[in-house]
Design a protein around this motif. Sequence first.
Motif, PDB file in Angstrom:
ATOM      1  N   GLU A 174       0.828  -1.201   0.000  1.00  0.00           N
ATOM      2  CA  GLU A 174       0.000   0.000   0.000  1.00  0.00           C
ATOM      3  C   GLU A 174       0.870   1.261   0.000  1.00  0.00           C
ATOM      4  OE1 GLU A 174      -3.660   0.328   0.056  1.00  0.00           O
ATOM      5  OE2 GLU A 174      -3.067  -1.556  -0.904  1.00  0.00           O
ATOM      6  N   PRO A 175       0.397   2.353  -0.636  1.00  0.00           N
ATOM      7  CA  PRO A 175       1.183   3.602  -0.660  1.00  0.00           C
ATOM      8  C   PRO A 175       1.337   4.180   0.740  1.00  0.00           C
ATOM      9  CG  PRO A 175      -1.029   3.957  -1.535  1.00  0.00           C
ATOM     10  CD  PRO A 175      -0.870   2.484  -1.374  1.00  0.00           C
ATOM     11  N   GLN A 176       2.513   4.749   1.007  1.00  0.00           N
ATOM     12  CA  GLN A 176       2.842   5.216   2.355  1.00  0.00           C
ATOM     13  C   GLN A 176       2.992   6.728   2.470  1.00  0.00           C
ATOM     14  OE1 GLN A 176       6.393   3.105   3.552  1.00  0.00           O
ATOM     15  NE2 GLN A 176       5.553   1.097   2.994  1.00  0.00           N
ATOM     16  N   ARG A 195      -2.621  15.818 -15.792  1.00  0.00           N
ATOM     17  CA  ARG A 195      -2.191  15.050 -16.971  1.00  0.00           C
ATOM     18  C   ARG A 195      -2.208  13.549 -16.723  1.00  0.00           C
ATOM     19  NH1 ARG A 195       3.263  15.973 -20.642  1.00  0.00           N
ATOM     20  NH2 ARG A 195       3.161  13.989 -21.780  1.00  0.00           N
ATOM     21  N   TYR A 196      -1.779  13.110 -15.536  1.00  0.00           N
ATOM     22  CA  TYR A 196      -1.640  11.682 -15.263  1.00  0.00           C
ATOM     23  C   TYR A 196      -2.758  11.181 -14.352  1.00  0.00           C
ATOM     24  CZ  TYR A 196       3.040  12.265 -17.175  1.00  0.00           C
ATOM     25  OH  TYR A 196       4.099  12.551 -17.996  1.00  0.00           O
ATOM     26  N   GLU A 197      -3.459  10.175 -14.825  1.00  0.00           N
ATOM     27  CA  GLU A 197      -4.458   9.480 -14.006  1.00  0.00           C
ATOM     28  C   GLU A 197      -3.783   8.267 -13.369  1.00  0.00           C
ATOM     29  OE1 GLU A 197      -8.436   6.681 -14.549  1.00  0.00           O
ATOM     30  OE2 GLU A 197      -7.484   7.628 -16.294  1.00  0.00           O
ATOM     31  N   VAL A 198      -3.735   8.240 -12.045  1.00  0.00           N
ATOM     32  CA  VAL A 198      -3.076   7.133 -11.347  1.00  0.00           C
ATOM     33  C   VAL A 198      -3.948   5.885 -11.448  1.00  0.00           C
ATOM     34  CG1 VAL A 198      -2.217   6.284  -9.145  1.00  0.00           C
ATOM     35  CG2 VAL A 198      -1.854   8.674  -9.783  1.00  0.00           C
ATOM     36  N   LEU A 199      -3.370   4.813 -11.997  1.00  0.00           N
ATOM     37  CA  LEU A 199      -4.085   3.554 -12.173  1.00  0.00           C
ATOM     38  C   LEU A 199      -3.811   2.584 -11.028  1.00  0.00           C
ATOM     39  CD1 LEU A 199      -3.373   3.058 -15.992  1.00  0.00           C
ATOM     40  CD2 LEU A 199      -5.409   4.067 -14.928  1.00  0.00           C
ATOM     41  N   SER A 200      -2.560   2.497 -10.614  1.00  0.00           N
ATOM     42  CA  SER A 200      -2.187   1.611  -9.515  1.00  0.00           C
ATOM     43  C   SER A 200      -0.795   1.985  -9.036  1.00  0.00           C
ATOM     44  CB  SER A 200      -2.223   0.139  -9.948  1.00  0.00           C
ATOM     45  OG  SER A 200      -1.310  -0.091 -11.009  1.00  0.00           O
ATOM     46  N   SER A 201      -0.407   1.412  -7.905  1.00  0.00           N
ATOM     47  CA  SER A 201       0.928   1.672  -7.367  1.00  0.00           C
ATOM     48  C   SER A 201       1.298   0.539  -6.425  1.00  0.00           C
ATOM     49  CB  SER A 201       0.975   3.018  -6.628  1.00  0.00           C
ATOM     50  OG  SER A 201       0.193   2.960  -5.445  1.00  0.00           O
ATOM     51  N   ARG A 202       2.569   0.499  -6.086  1.00  0.00           N
ATOM     52  CA  ARG A 202       3.043  -0.493  -5.120  1.00  0.00           C
ATOM     53  C   ARG A 202       4.297   0.037  -4.443  1.00  0.00           C
ATOM     54  NH1 ARG A 202       2.013  -5.524  -3.604  1.00  0.00           N
ATOM     55  NH2 ARG A 202       3.686  -6.807  -2.716  1.00  0.00           N
ATOM     56  N   SER A 237       7.474  -1.176  -1.726  1.00  0.00           N
ATOM     57  CA  SER A 237       8.167  -2.287  -1.078  1.00  0.00           C
ATOM     58  C   SER A 237       9.285  -1.746  -0.203  1.00  0.00           C
ATOM     59  CB  SER A 237       8.747  -3.251  -2.117  1.00  0.00           C
ATOM     60  OG  SER A 237       9.552  -4.237  -1.496  1.00  0.00           O
ATOM     61  N   ASP A 238       9.327  -2.210   1.046  1.00  0.00           N
ATOM     62  CA  ASP A 238      10.397  -1.815   1.962  1.00  0.00           C
ATOM     63  C   ASP A 238      11.553  -2.806   1.946  1.00  0.00           C
ATOM     64  OD1 ASP A 238       9.076   0.483   2.950  1.00  0.00           O
ATOM     65  OD2 ASP A 238       7.809  -0.791   4.196  1.00  0.00           O
ATOM     66  N   LEU A 239      11.425  -3.857   1.150  1.00  0.00           N
ATOM     67  CA  LEU A 239      12.486  -4.845   1.059  1.00  0.00           C
ATOM     68  C   LEU A 239      13.614  -4.323   0.182  1.00  0.00           C
ATOM     69  CD1 LEU A 239      10.251  -8.018   0.550  1.00  0.00           C
ATOM     70  CD2 LEU A 239      11.157  -7.101   2.699  1.00  0.00           C
ATOM     71  N   VAL A 240      14.722  -5.042   0.161  1.00  0.00           N
ATOM     72  CA  VAL A 240      15.852  -4.664  -0.687  1.00  0.00           C
ATOM     73  C   VAL A 240      15.698  -5.362  -2.038  1.00  0.00           C
ATOM     74  CG1 VAL A 240      18.356  -4.695  -0.929  1.00  0.00           C
ATOM     75  CG2 VAL A 240      17.322  -4.343   1.325  1.00  0.00           C
ATOM     76  N   PRO A 241      15.683  -4.630  -3.179  1.00  0.00           N
ATOM     77  CA  PRO A 241      15.848  -3.175  -3.232  1.00  0.00           C
ATOM     78  C   PRO A 241      14.573  -2.437  -2.826  1.00  0.00           C
ATOM     79  CG  PRO A 241      15.479  -4.024  -5.435  1.00  0.00           C
ATOM     80  CD  PRO A 241      15.565  -5.221  -4.527  1.00  0.00           C
ATOM     81  N   CYS A 242      14.760  -1.350  -2.085  1.00  0.00           N
ATOM     82  CA  CYS A 242      13.640  -0.509  -1.667  1.00  0.00           C
ATOM     83  C   CYS A 242      13.063   0.169  -2.909  1.00  0.00           C
ATOM     84  CB  CYS A 242      14.138   0.527  -0.664  1.00  0.00           C
ATOM     85  SG  CYS A 242      12.911   1.747  -0.191  1.00  0.00           S
ATOM     86  N   GLU A 243      11.776  -0.064  -3.160  1.00  0.00           N
ATOM     87  CA  GLU A 243      11.214   0.416  -4.419  1.00  0.00           C
ATOM     88  C   GLU A 243       9.756   0.814  -4.250  1.00  0.00           C
ATOM     89  OE1 GLU A 243      11.542  -1.266  -8.866  1.00  0.00           O
ATOM     90  OE2 GLU A 243      10.114  -2.365  -7.618  1.00  0.00           O
ATOM     91  N   ALA A 244       9.350   1.800  -5.036  1.00  0.00           N
ATOM     92  CA  ALA A 244       7.943   2.178  -5.156  1.00  0.00           C
ATOM     93  C   ALA A 244       7.696   2.553  -6.606  1.00  0.00           C
ATOM     94  CB  ALA A 244       7.614   3.350  -4.238  1.00  0.00           C
ATOM     95  N   TRP A 245       6.555   2.151  -7.139  1.00  0.00           N
ATOM     96  CA  TRP A 245       6.241   2.546  -8.507  1.00  0.00           C
ATOM     97  C   TRP A 245       4.791   2.997  -8.616  1.00  0.00           C
ATOM     98  CZ3 TRP A 245       2.216  -0.283 -10.262  1.00  0.00           C
ATOM     99  CH2 TRP A 245       2.095  -1.620  -9.886  1.00  0.00           C
ATOM    100  N   THR A 246       4.556   3.864  -9.592  1.00  0.00           N
ATOM    101  CA  THR A 246       3.216   4.369  -9.878  1.00  0.00           C
ATOM    102  C   THR A 246       2.921   4.147 -11.353  1.00  0.00           C
ATOM    103  OG1 THR A 246       3.438   6.091  -8.182  1.00  0.00           O
ATOM    104  CG2 THR A 246       1.690   6.377  -9.812  1.00  0.00           C
ATOM    105  N   MET A 247       1.785   3.506 -11.638  1.00  0.00           N
ATOM    106  CA  MET A 247       1.342   3.312 -13.014  1.00  0.00           C
ATOM    107  C   MET A 247       0.245   4.333 -13.307  1.00  0.00           C
ATOM    108  SD  MET A 247      -0.371  -0.034 -14.910  1.00  0.00           S
ATOM    109  CE  MET A 247       0.929  -1.133 -14.328  1.00  0.00           C
ATOM    110  N   THR A 248       0.395   5.056 -14.413  1.00  0.00           N
ATOM    111  CA  THR A 248      -0.544   6.126 -14.741  1.00  0.00           C
ATOM    112  C   THR A 248      -0.993   6.023 -16.194  1.00  0.00           C
ATOM    113  OG1 THR A 248       1.107   7.709 -15.556  1.00  0.00           O
ATOM    114  CG2 THR A 248       0.749   7.624 -13.167  1.00  0.00           C
TER     115      THR A 248
END
Length: 255
Positions: A62-64, A134-141, A143-154
Motif C-alpha cells: 500500500e502507498p505510504q 495530466r496523469y491518471e493514477v491507475l495503480s501503485s506499489r 516495497s520496503d524490502l531490498v531493493p527498496c522500491e515504489a512505482w506508480t502506473m498512470t
Amino acid sequence: MSDVLDFRLNDLVPADADSKYAQRGFCSDDLTILAEHHTAPNGSHSYVVAHDRSITRGVPGEPQIAAITVARDCNLHTYTLQTAYHATAPFAQNWLIERGCPPERIAQIGDDCMQPADDLTVQIEQHNRESGTRYEVLSSRTSDLVPCEAWTMTRDCLTGQAPVRVFPQEGDFDAHTYTVREGAFFDERAAGRCLDERGGPMPQPPEYRGQAIEHRARAALIRSSGASAIPKAGLDAPSAPPTGTAQRPSRGRSL
C-alpha cells in the motif's frame, strides 16, 4: 520544518463527517513530515506531505506517502481535512498543488530524506509534480524490502502513443539516494508484465526519442557551424599574420 505534525485544530470542530474520520485516522507518532506549507498571516490553510509508518503494519504494497490539506474557517470555527495516499512524493505534491498549494512552497523535501541520485531523477520528479491533471493514477506499489522500491502506473491524458506510463523509484540505502525513471506502454497488461519480469530497461516514451533526435541534430548543427567558421589552411589560402607583437623595421640613418 516541524518535527511533529500539528494540524492546528484548537477550538475548531470538523465541518463534515469525512474530516472527522480523516483526523481520527492519523497518529502523529507515525507521521514523518517530508514537506509542509502553512498560509500566512492567519494560517487558514495547511499543506503537508508525510510518510505514514502505520501503513507498513497493514496490507503489503500500500502507498505510504500521505498528502494532507487542512482548510480552517475561523468565523465558523470549523475545519475541513482531506487526504490522499501516493507511492512517491511528487504525486502527493501534485495532489496538493492542484488544491491550491504554491508549487515552490511544497517542492523541497527535507535534507534528512534520501536525495535524487541524478539530474534525470530531478527532471522527472519536477515534471510529475507540476503536471496538473495530466496523469491518471491507475495503480501503485511500495516495497520496503531490498531493493527498496515504489512505482506508480498512470495513464497520460495528453498522448495517444504508449499512454500508460510507469514511474519506478528505487532507493539506495548505502548512498542515501534514489533514482526515478519513466517507461511507456501501450496498455496496462504490458506495463504489468514489465514490472513483474524486469528483464531489462523499460521502453522509453516516444517523446524521449524525439528529444534525443532534436539534441543530436542541434549538436550536429553546432559542429557544422563551428567547422565552417574555421578557415581551411590550404595552398591557396593567404597566410595569416603571426600573432603577438610585431617588430617594426629599424629606420636607420638617412644616407
